[in-house]
Scaffold this motif. Structure first.
Motif, PDB file in Angstrom:
ATOM      1  N   HIS A  93       0.945  -0.942   0.058  1.00 53.57           N
ATOM      2  CA  HIS A  93      -0.006  -0.018  -0.092  1.00 53.57           C
ATOM      3  C   HIS A  93       0.550   1.401   0.150  1.00 53.57           C
ATOM      4  O   HIS A  93       2.121   1.185   0.492  1.00 53.57           O
ATOM      5  N   PRO A  94       0.619   2.370  -0.327  1.00 55.30           N
ATOM      6  CA  PRO A  94       1.335   3.784  -0.728  1.00 55.30           C
ATOM      7  C   PRO A  94       1.534   4.242   0.485  1.00 55.30           C
ATOM      8  O   PRO A  94       2.773   4.896   1.120  1.00 55.30           O
ATOM      9  N   ASP A  95       1.095   4.336   1.505  1.00 58.14           N
ATOM     10  CA  ASP A  95       1.710   4.168   2.771  1.00 58.14           C
ATOM     11  C   ASP A  95       2.213   3.456   4.256  1.00 58.14           C
ATOM     12  O   ASP A  95       2.591   3.998   4.795  1.00 58.14           O
ATOM     13  N   VAL A  96       2.547   2.134   3.148  1.00 59.00           N
ATOM     14  CA  VAL A  96       3.528   1.475   4.272  1.00 59.00           C
ATOM     15  C   VAL A  96       4.460   1.997   4.111  1.00 59.00           C
ATOM     16  O   VAL A  96       5.290   1.680   5.479  1.00 59.00           O
ATOM     17  N   ARG A  97       6.019   2.561   2.611  1.00 62.95           N
ATOM     18  CA  ARG A  97       6.833   2.362   3.035  1.00 62.95           C
ATOM     19  C   ARG A  97       7.702   4.062   3.614  1.00 62.95           C
ATOM     20  O   ARG A  97       8.078   3.555   4.997  1.00 62.95           O
ATOM     21  N   PRO A  98       6.606   4.794   3.917  1.00 60.67           N
ATOM     22  CA  PRO A  98       7.135   6.163   4.638  1.00 60.67           C
ATOM     23  C   PRO A  98       6.833   5.491   6.269  1.00 60.67           C
ATOM     24  O   PRO A  98       6.624   5.742   6.930  1.00 60.67           O
ATOM     25  N   ALA A  99       5.370   4.981   5.779  1.00 59.92           N
ATOM     26  CA  ALA A  99       5.052   4.726   8.405  1.00 59.92           C
ATOM     27  C   ALA A  99       6.705   3.597   9.001  1.00 59.92           C
ATOM     28  O   ALA A  99       6.954   4.291   9.401  1.00 59.92           O
ATOM     29  N   LEU A 100       7.172   2.675   7.417  1.00 56.83           N
ATOM     30  CA  LEU A 100       7.986   2.124   8.402  1.00 56.83           C
ATOM     31  C   LEU A 100       9.512   2.203   8.447  1.00 56.83           C
ATOM     32  O   LEU A 100       9.690   2.575   9.341  1.00 56.83           O
ATOM     33  N   LYS A 101       9.647   3.635   7.021  1.00 60.39           N
ATOM     34  CA  LYS A 101      10.365   4.294   8.128  1.00 60.39           C
ATOM     35  C   LYS A 101      10.839   5.186   9.249  1.00 60.39           C
ATOM     36  O   LYS A 101      11.744   5.529   9.719  1.00 60.39           O
ATOM     37  N   ARG A 102       9.656   5.694   8.860  1.00 59.49           N
ATOM     38  CA  ARG A 102       9.472   6.562  10.453  1.00 59.49           C
ATOM     39  C   ARG A 102       9.952   5.697  11.658  1.00 59.49           C
ATOM     40  O   ARG A 102      10.312   6.155  12.428  1.00 59.49           O
ATOM     41  N   LEU A 103       8.778   4.576  11.684  1.00 57.72           N
ATOM     42  CA  LEU A 103       9.474   3.426  12.691  1.00 57.72           C
ATOM     43  C   LEU A 103      10.692   3.189  13.096  1.00 57.72           C
ATOM     44  O   LEU A 103      11.227   3.117  14.467  1.00 57.72           O
ATOM     45  N   GLN A 104      11.386   2.847  11.466  1.00 56.18           N
ATOM     46  CA  GLN A 104      12.730   2.743  11.689  1.00 56.18           C
ATOM     47  C   GLN A 104      13.453   3.740  12.391  1.00 56.18           C
ATOM     48  O   GLN A 104      14.207   3.653  13.334  1.00 56.18           O
ATOM     49  N   ALA A 105      13.433   5.300  12.094  1.00 56.60           N
ATOM     50  CA  ALA A 105      13.859   5.826  12.686  1.00 56.60           C
ATOM     51  C   ALA A 105      14.118   6.563  13.781  1.00 56.60           C
ATOM     52  O   ALA A 105      14.709   7.250  13.933  1.00 56.60           O
ATOM     53  N   ASN A 106      12.739   6.250  14.497  1.00 52.89           N
ATOM     54  CA  ASN A 106      12.505   5.920  15.508  1.00 52.89           C
ATOM     55  C   ASN A 106      13.365   5.378  16.876  1.00 52.89           C
ATOM     56  O   ASN A 106      12.980   5.176  17.645  1.00 52.89           O
ATOM     57  N   ASP A 210      -4.692   4.899   7.998  1.00 52.90           N
ATOM     58  CA  ASP A 210      -4.291   4.257   7.438  1.00 52.90           C
ATOM     59  C   ASP A 210      -2.641   4.195   7.972  1.00 52.90           C
ATOM     60  O   ASP A 210      -3.117   4.190   9.053  1.00 52.90           O
ATOM     61  N   LEU A 211      -1.348   3.576   7.416  1.00 51.07           N
ATOM     62  CA  LEU A 211      -0.447   3.109   8.584  1.00 51.07           C
ATOM     63  C   LEU A 211      -0.388   4.534   9.086  1.00 51.07           C
ATOM     64  O   LEU A 211       0.888   4.231   9.835  1.00 51.07           O
ATOM     65  N   VAL A 212       0.430   5.396   8.291  1.00 51.90           N
ATOM     66  CA  VAL A 212       1.221   7.063   8.389  1.00 51.90           C
ATOM     67  C   VAL A 212       0.440   7.354  10.066  1.00 51.90           C
ATOM     68  O   VAL A 212       0.830   7.727  10.904  1.00 51.90           O
ATOM     69  N   ALA A 213      -0.783   6.954  10.237  1.00 48.63           N
ATOM     70  CA  ALA A 213      -1.782   7.634  10.903  1.00 48.63           C
ATOM     71  C   ALA A 213      -1.458   7.234  12.065  1.00 48.63           C
ATOM     72  O   ALA A 213      -1.696   7.255  13.390  1.00 48.63           O
ATOM     73  N   VAL A 214      -1.387   5.690  12.447  1.00 46.55           N
ATOM     74  CA  VAL A 214      -0.772   4.871  13.264  1.00 46.55           C
ATOM     75  C   VAL A 214      -0.063   5.111  13.989  1.00 46.55           C
ATOM     76  O   VAL A 214       0.128   5.265  14.667  1.00 46.55           O
ATOM     77  N   VAL A 215       1.479   5.230  13.096  1.00 48.08           N
ATOM     78  CA  VAL A 215       2.037   6.002  13.671  1.00 48.08           C
ATOM     79  C   VAL A 215       2.397   6.456  13.786  1.00 48.08           C
ATOM     80  O   VAL A 215       3.320   6.631  15.488  1.00 48.08           O
ATOM     81  N   ASP A 216       1.315   7.468  14.020  1.00 45.69           N
ATOM     82  CA  ASP A 216       1.643   8.856  14.721  1.00 45.69           C
ATOM     83  C   ASP A 216       1.493   8.585  16.433  1.00 45.69           C
ATOM     84  O   ASP A 216       2.241   9.599  17.543  1.00 45.69           O
ATOM     85  N   GLN A 217       0.579   8.023  15.921  1.00 46.03           N
ATOM     86  CA  GLN A 217      -0.298   7.425  17.474  1.00 46.03           C
ATOM     87  C   GLN A 217       0.334   6.610  18.822  1.00 46.03           C
ATOM     88  O   GLN A 217       0.890   6.666  19.222  1.00 46.03           O
ATOM     89  N   ILE A 218       1.515   5.266  17.580  1.00 47.68           N
ATOM     90  CA  ILE A 218       2.553   4.752  18.521  1.00 47.68           C
ATOM     91  C   ILE A 218       3.343   5.223  18.560  1.00 47.68           C
ATOM     92  O   ILE A 218       4.024   5.426  19.976  1.00 47.68           O
ATOM     93  N   LEU A 219       4.052   5.818  18.395  1.00 48.89           N
ATOM     94  CA  LEU A 219       5.237   7.205  18.385  1.00 48.89           C
ATOM     95  C   LEU A 219       4.525   8.380  19.672  1.00 48.89           C
ATOM     96  O   LEU A 219       5.707   8.609  20.514  1.00 48.89           O
ATOM     97  N   ALA A 220       3.260   8.773  19.730  1.00 48.09           N
ATOM     98  CA  ALA A 220       3.256   9.927  20.857  1.00 48.09           C
ATOM     99  C   ALA A 220       3.051   8.966  22.292  1.00 48.09           C
ATOM    100  O   ALA A 220       3.676   9.248  23.199  1.00 48.09           O
ATOM    101  N   ILE A 221       2.673   7.829  21.793  1.00 53.94           N
ATOM    102  CA  ILE A 221       2.066   6.640  22.751  1.00 53.94           C
ATOM    103  C   ILE A 221       3.846   6.762  23.631  1.00 53.94           C
ATOM    104  O   ILE A 221       3.759   6.387  24.755  1.00 53.94           O
ATOM    105  N   GLU A 222       4.993   6.264  22.846  1.00 55.86           N
ATOM    106  CA  GLU A 222       6.446   5.898  23.251  1.00 55.86           C
ATOM    107  C   GLU A 222       6.431   7.154  23.667  1.00 55.86           C
ATOM    108  O   GLU A 222       7.861   6.650  24.625  1.00 55.86           O
ATOM    109  N   ARG A 223       6.671   8.366  23.362  1.00 60.15           N
ATOM    110  CA  ARG A 223       7.311   9.231  23.933  1.00 60.15           C
ATOM    111  C   ARG A 223       6.645   9.564  25.298  1.00 60.15           C
ATOM    112  O   ARG A 223       7.616  10.303  26.239  1.00 60.15           O
ATOM    113  N   GLN A 224       5.746   9.568  25.418  1.00 60.34           N
ATOM    114  CA  GLN A 224       4.925   9.608  26.389  1.00 60.34           C
ATOM    115  C   GLN A 224       5.264   8.334  27.538  1.00 60.34           C
ATOM    116  O   GLN A 224       5.308   8.902  28.782  1.00 60.34           O
TER     117      GLN A 224
END
Length: 226
Positions: A93-106, A210-224
């Motif tokens: 899906h188009p949202d997959v690669r950017p979402a995975l890259k963001r998780l990996q970068a974090n 989409d996966l980008v929106a999911v990743v945004d929430q996951i990273l916010a939870i991990e920061r908290q």
């Protein structure tokens, strides 16, 4: 320590709509692909509930037989093989690669967990250009139980060397999310078109369109939690 993000593969990462032309050729209707995959899921649930194990590829083949019989279609051997082989050549899906890259970068650890066998999953992820995002690619064939059986999620946590609550299963299938939550994992639901949560199951703490929106929430939870 951040949770390990463990991804379902088919439909969550990979787009099954690539099979639509094959279903149109074989059945005269591309929408039969959805009917077939629902039959796949139904058969997989029966196998899981009855405590047996059938390889997912065999389930996919049996679901084609049932779908053709229901539709009154004579499915040719070449049409059958084209569809089954098409599972190896699905785009992300188009949202997959950017979402995975963001998780990996974090610094989030990433893995996959699929009902498909290891060989097919490796071929799928390699074709989609996603294989190297994941430190490990897990298959239910290791425990000979299909998702959403709890043994599958327990195996994933064991293989990743973390406690159950340190695993976050990410999927677009509500039954997968429910299985992970019941087994003691966290979960995230990707609400791709047509996918909705089960009102009878406990809700995950992360839901996105989409996966980008999911990743945004996951990273916010991990920061908290840090």
């Amino acid at each position: 320590m951040p949770r390990v993000c463990v991804f379902d593969v088919n439909e969550t990462l990979l787009d099954l709509r690539a099979l639509d032309p094959m279903f149109e050729q074989a059945f005269g209707d591309p929408d039969v692909r959805c009917e077939w995959f629902q039959q796949v899921m139904h058969l997989a649930m029966v196998v899981t509930i009855t405590g047996s194990y059938v390889p997912f590829a065999q389930i996919g083949d049996a679901a084609l037989t049932m779908t053709a019989a229901r539709r009154g279609v004579t499915l040719s051997s070449s049409g059958r093989q084209q569809i089954l082989a098409g599972m190896r050549h699905l785009p992300p899906h188009p949202d997959v690669r950017p979402a995975l890259k963001r998780l990996q970068a974090n610094g989030i650890r990433l893995a996959t967990l699929t009902n498909s066998n290891v060989e097919l999953a490796e071929a799928q992820l390699a074709f989609a250009g996603l294989r190297d995002f994941f430190e490990v690619r897990l298959s239910v064939e290791e425990v000979r139980r299909l998702k959403p059986a709890p043994e599958v999620y327990q195996m994933a946590a064991h293989r990743l060397g973390v406690a159950m609550d340190q695993v976050r299963l990410i999927a677009t299938h509500t039954w997968d999310v429910a299985g992970a939550l019941r087994a003691g994992c966290a979960a995230a639901f990707v609400a791709r078109p047509g996918m909705v949560l089960d009102p009878l199951a406990p809700p995950p703490d992360v839901v996105g369109n989409d996966l980008v929106a999911v990743v945004d929430q996951i990273l916010a939870i991990e920061r908290q939690a840090a």
